[in-house]
Write an enzyme that holds these catalytic residues in place. Structure first.
Site, mmCIF file in Angstrom:
data_model
loop_
_atom_site.group_PDB
_atom_site.id
_atom_site.type_symbol
_atom_site.label_atom_id
_atom_site.label_comp_id
_atom_site.label_asym_id
_atom_site.label_seq_id
_atom_site.Cartn_x
_atom_site.Cartn_y
_atom_site.Cartn_z
ATOM 1 N N CYS A 74 -12.777 -7.554 -3.078
ATOM 2 C CA CYS A 74 -11.572 -6.893 -3.594
ATOM 3 C C CYS A 74 -11.826 -6.479 -5.040
ATOM 4 C CB CYS A 74 -10.407 -7.889 -3.533
ATOM 5 S SG CYS A 74 -8.864 -7.251 -4.207
ATOM 6 N N CYS A 185 -11.367 0.680 -3.851
ATOM 7 C CA CYS A 185 -10.561 -0.394 -3.272
ATOM 8 C C CYS A 185 -11.142 -0.635 -1.884
ATOM 9 C CB CYS A 185 -9.107 0.046 -3.180
ATOM 10 S SG CYS A 185 -8.060 -0.992 -2.115
HETATM 11 N N1 DGL Z 1 -8.470 -4.348 -1.399
HETATM 12 C C1 DGL Z 1 -8.111 -4.484 -2.752
HETATM 13 C C2 DGL Z 1 -9.094 -3.840 -3.711
HETATM 14 O O1 DGL Z 1 -10.256 -3.712 -3.390
HETATM 15 C C3 DGL Z 1 -6.709 -4.417 -3.236
HETATM 16 C C4 DGL Z 1 -5.581 -4.045 -2.346
HETATM 17 C C5 DGL Z 1 -4.243 -4.523 -2.880
HETATM 18 O O2 DGL Z 1 -3.614 -3.833 -3.681
HETATM 19 O O3 DGL Z 1 -3.883 -5.631 -2.490
HETATM 20 O O4 DGL Z 1 -8.750 -3.473 -4.794
#
Ligand code: DGL
Length: 264
Positions: A74, A185
């Site tokens: 993430c 993301c």
């Molecule tokens: N998947 C996450 C990232 O790589 C964030 C998604 C969210 O906002 O929870 O930033």
């Protein structure tokens, strides 16, 4: 002796599955535990303090379950909590991830690069430092994408709402002459097929899932922690409703999988 301890991988939700599939492909002899913090999504709209608390609770859980390494799958959690976790667990190999500014700045021909990411990532000091370090003369245009993560969580990868949102987010980047788009993301790689429909074919899409898997392999190898299979397992956990994640697993992971409940 084969190392049978699992690798712990986590994200605010299903996005990290785009990284997990790269890890599974790169490291077929490893057991994996994936935790989706769906009860607290989206991280992109939360404060860094809140995200740090969540990451501590999740890391504790994964380490209690025997994880030999952690992957913050993430970008938003990395910006808020990677340094904190590394300080807390200096002995644990921790792989984190951030938007691919360096490869994009090297690849662009137009000199204009677009970054699709969460509000939290784009506002972070870590992202500002990344630009300072790697953008050079390249113009980097950032685009926060509120609402997109929720569509992917619902398993909606090409319905009318997802199309409309994504179209609205990429349009200004194309208008500015970007020839390279960074998927900053981990949820967004699931939208590659839709993006390919929405943007001209000579525009490159870059994400870091495969690079993270390779980095994880290097780290495990350097510490003598590589697994040797063959009895590998992949476990799935969520802090949200179990049925919610089970329902989207066929779309996002390619198979039905049982999901466990995490109440931390
Ligand atoms: N998947 C996450 C990232 O790589 C964030 C998604 C969210 O906002 O929870 O930033």
């Amino acid at each position: 002796m084969a190392d049978v301890a699992p690798i712990g991988v986590f994200d605010s939700g299903v996005g990290g599955l785009s990284v997990l599939r790269e890890i599974r492909a790169q490291l077929p002899n490893e057991s994996l535990i994936y935790l989706a913090d769906c009860g607290h999504i989206p991280y992109g709209e939360k404060t860094p303090d809140y995200i740090r608390e969540r990451c501590r609770a999740i890391a504790d859980f994964l380490l209690v379950r025997g994880a030999k390494a952690l992957v913050l799958a993430c970008n938003t959690a990395t910006a808020a909590a990677a340094a904190d976790l590394r300080e807390l667990y200096p002995q644990v190999p921790i792989v984190a991830m951030e938007p691919a500014v360096k490869p994009a700045a090297e690849a662009t021909r137009s000199g204009v690069v677009g970054v699709l990411a969460t509000t939290g990532t784009l506002k972070s000091a870590r992202f500002a430092a990344l630009l300072d370090r790697f953008a050079g003369d390249v113009r980097v245009i950032t685009q926060p994408c509120p609402g997109l993560v929720e569509r992917i969580e619902a398993g909606d990868l090409n319905g009318p709402q997802t199309r409309a949102l994504l179209g609205r987010y990429v349009e200004p980047l194309l208008a500015e002459g970007c020839d390279t788009l960074i998927l900053g993301c981990t949820h967004y790689p699931f939208l590659r097929p839709l993006l390919r429909e929405l943007i001209p074919e000579d525009i490159s899409l870059i994400d870091t899932g495969a690079a993270v898997a390779r980095q994880l392999e290097r780290l495990l190898q350097a510490r003598g922690l590589l697994g040797e299979g063959p009895a590998v397992r992949t476990e799935f956990w969520t802090s949200g409703p179990v049925e919610g994640l089970e329902k989207v697993m066929p779309v996002l992971w390619g198979s039905d999988e049982p999901v466990n409940s995490f109440s931390g």
